[in-house]
Structures are given as C-alpha cells and as structure tokens.
Design a protein around this motif. Structure first.
Motif, PDB file in Angstrom:
ATOM      1  N   TYR A  80      28.594 -10.458 -47.697  1.00 48.09           N
ATOM      2  CA  TYR A  80      27.232 -10.800 -48.100  1.00 48.09           C
ATOM      3  C   TYR A  80      26.151 -10.110 -47.257  1.00 48.09           C
ATOM      4  CZ  TYR A  80      28.912 -14.392 -51.294  1.00 48.09           C
ATOM      5  OH  TYR A  80      29.506 -15.048 -52.337  1.00 48.09           O
ATOM      6  N   ALA A  81      26.525  -9.285 -46.303  1.00 49.35           N
ATOM      7  CA  ALA A  81      25.556  -8.664 -45.397  1.00 49.35           C
ATOM      8  C   ALA A  81      24.486  -7.860 -46.131  1.00 49.35           C
ATOM      9  CB  ALA A  81      26.272  -7.780 -44.376  1.00 49.35           C
ATOM     10  N   ASP A  82      24.854  -7.141 -47.190  1.00 46.23           N
ATOM     11  CA  ASP A  82      23.886  -6.335 -47.948  1.00 46.23           C
ATOM     12  C   ASP A  82      23.237  -7.118 -49.085  1.00 46.23           C
ATOM     13  OD1 ASP A  82      24.478  -4.184 -46.347  1.00 46.23           O
ATOM     14  OD2 ASP A  82      26.023  -3.415 -47.705  1.00 46.23           O
ATOM     15  N   ARG A  83      23.693  -8.334 -49.315  1.00 41.09           N
ATOM     16  CA  ARG A  83      23.213  -9.108 -50.458  1.00 41.09           C
ATOM     17  C   ARG A  83      22.183 -10.167 -50.094  1.00 41.09           C
ATOM     18  NH1 ARG A  83      28.361  -7.567 -51.179  1.00 41.09           N
ATOM     19  NH2 ARG A  83      29.056  -6.902 -53.220  1.00 41.09           N
ATOM     20  N   ILE A 145      26.445 -18.996 -45.622  1.00 40.20           N
ATOM     21  CA  ILE A 145      26.455 -17.546 -45.470  1.00 40.20           C
ATOM     22  C   ILE A 145      25.960 -16.827 -46.725  1.00 40.20           C
ATOM     23  CG2 ILE A 145      27.980 -15.552 -45.108  1.00 40.20           C
ATOM     24  CD1 ILE A 145      29.617 -17.442 -43.222  1.00 40.20           C
ATOM     25  N   SER A 146      26.313 -17.336 -47.889  1.00 42.17           N
ATOM     26  CA  SER A 146      25.928 -16.656 -49.138  1.00 42.17           C
ATOM     27  C   SER A 146      24.481 -16.883 -49.511  1.00 42.17           C
ATOM     28  CB  SER A 146      26.827 -17.120 -50.279  1.00 42.17           C
ATOM     29  OG  SER A 146      26.554 -18.486 -50.581  1.00 42.17           O
ATOM     30  N   GLY A 147      23.858 -17.904 -48.953  1.00 50.14           N
ATOM     31  CA  GLY A 147      22.470 -18.189 -49.245  1.00 50.14           C
ATOM     32  C   GLY A 147      22.232 -18.811 -50.608  1.00 50.14           C
ATOM     33  N   VAL A 148      23.244 -19.409 -51.204  1.00 50.04           N
ATOM     34  CA  VAL A 148      23.082 -20.015 -52.537  1.00 50.04           C
ATOM     35  C   VAL A 148      22.417 -21.383 -52.488  1.00 50.04           C
ATOM     36  CG1 VAL A 148      25.027 -18.774 -53.528  1.00 50.04           C
ATOM     37  CG2 VAL A 148      25.376 -21.050 -52.580  1.00 50.04           C
TER      38      VAL A 148
END
Length: 149
Positions: A80-83, A145-148
């Motif tokens: 997920y670093a680029d997302r 981590i995913s930010g959802v």
C-alpha cells in the motif's frame, strides 16, 4: 488452588482484620454452570468441530499467526506504500513494531514454557476456526495500513 468439578475453580484470599498476623485463608468456589458450558463449547470449537483427523497441534496454528504478524504487516506496508499515505504513517510503523516484536516474544514464551491447554491436536475444522478468530488481529492492521477506515 484446590480442584473442583471439572477442574475449574475461583480462588480469593480473605483476611480478618482481627487476625492481622495470621496467614490469609483461601476460599475456593466452583465456577458457575454457564461457565462450564461455555468452556466445553469453546473446547469443541477449537479442537473437535467437523470431526476427522487431527493433523496439527493448536499451538502450531496460534504460533503461525503470531510469527506471521511482522511479515504480514510489512508486506501490507510495502503493497500500500504507493496507494495511500497511511501505509507509511507513524501509526503503521508503530503497529508493525509492536505486533512484530510481540509475535517474536510469543514464540520465545512458547518455547520456554508452552501452554499445556494448546498442545492438543485439533481437527481441520478446529484449526480453521482458530485461524479465523486470530485473523481479526490481522484485519485491524489491514484497516490501519490500507487507509480504508
């Protein structure tokens, strides 16, 4: 602690103010009936559900999840670093450090003094049930981590 019906007991110490120099008295009471029923049901879910062969110790399933925390969260952070900026936030790094080190300490604890209640072999259904319950720990990290959220 004295044993009672089905090996479950609650113990607490009672001290009399008039007998301050006397040793405390331990009073043992049996667990309520509903607690015995819940323990039997939970044991069935973790060890016996579905029947069949018992290929794995339940401790191995638990240890796999605990040891997998660091690589799983590190993979999520990389993926997920680029997302999303949440993947490399201080909260994500803290979560990785805390749960990753906890997993390693858990393995050390299990090697030094394993919990005898998890050394029994479980059916495939019991292993899947336990793994699904432990997956909730990974789901919380994924949400962070995913930010959802």
């Amino acid at each position: 602690m004295a044993a009672t019906v089905a090996g479950m007991a609650r113990s607490h110490k009672v001290e009399s103010p008039a007998m301050s120099t006397a040793a405390p008295v331990t009073v043992v009471t049996a667990a309520p009936r509903w607690a015995h029923a819940m323990r039997r049901f939970n044991h069935w879910l973790m060890f016996d559900i579905g029947g069949g062969p018992r290929p794995l110790k339940l401790a191995w399933v638990i240890n796999f999840q605990k040891a997998g925390c660091f690589p799983f969260f590190a993979f999520l952070m990389w993926y997920y670093a680029d997302r999303t900026p949440w993947a490399t936030s201080p909260a994500a790094w803290t979560y990785l450090a805390l749960h990753g080190s906890y997993g390693l300490v858990w393995l050390l604890k299990d090697m030094v003094f394993p919990d005898p209640s998890w050394q029994g072999r479980a059916t495939l259904g019991g292993c899947l049930y336990t793994g699904a319950g432990l997956a909730a720990y990974w789901a919380i990290g994924w949400v962070l981590i995913s930010g959802v959220s």
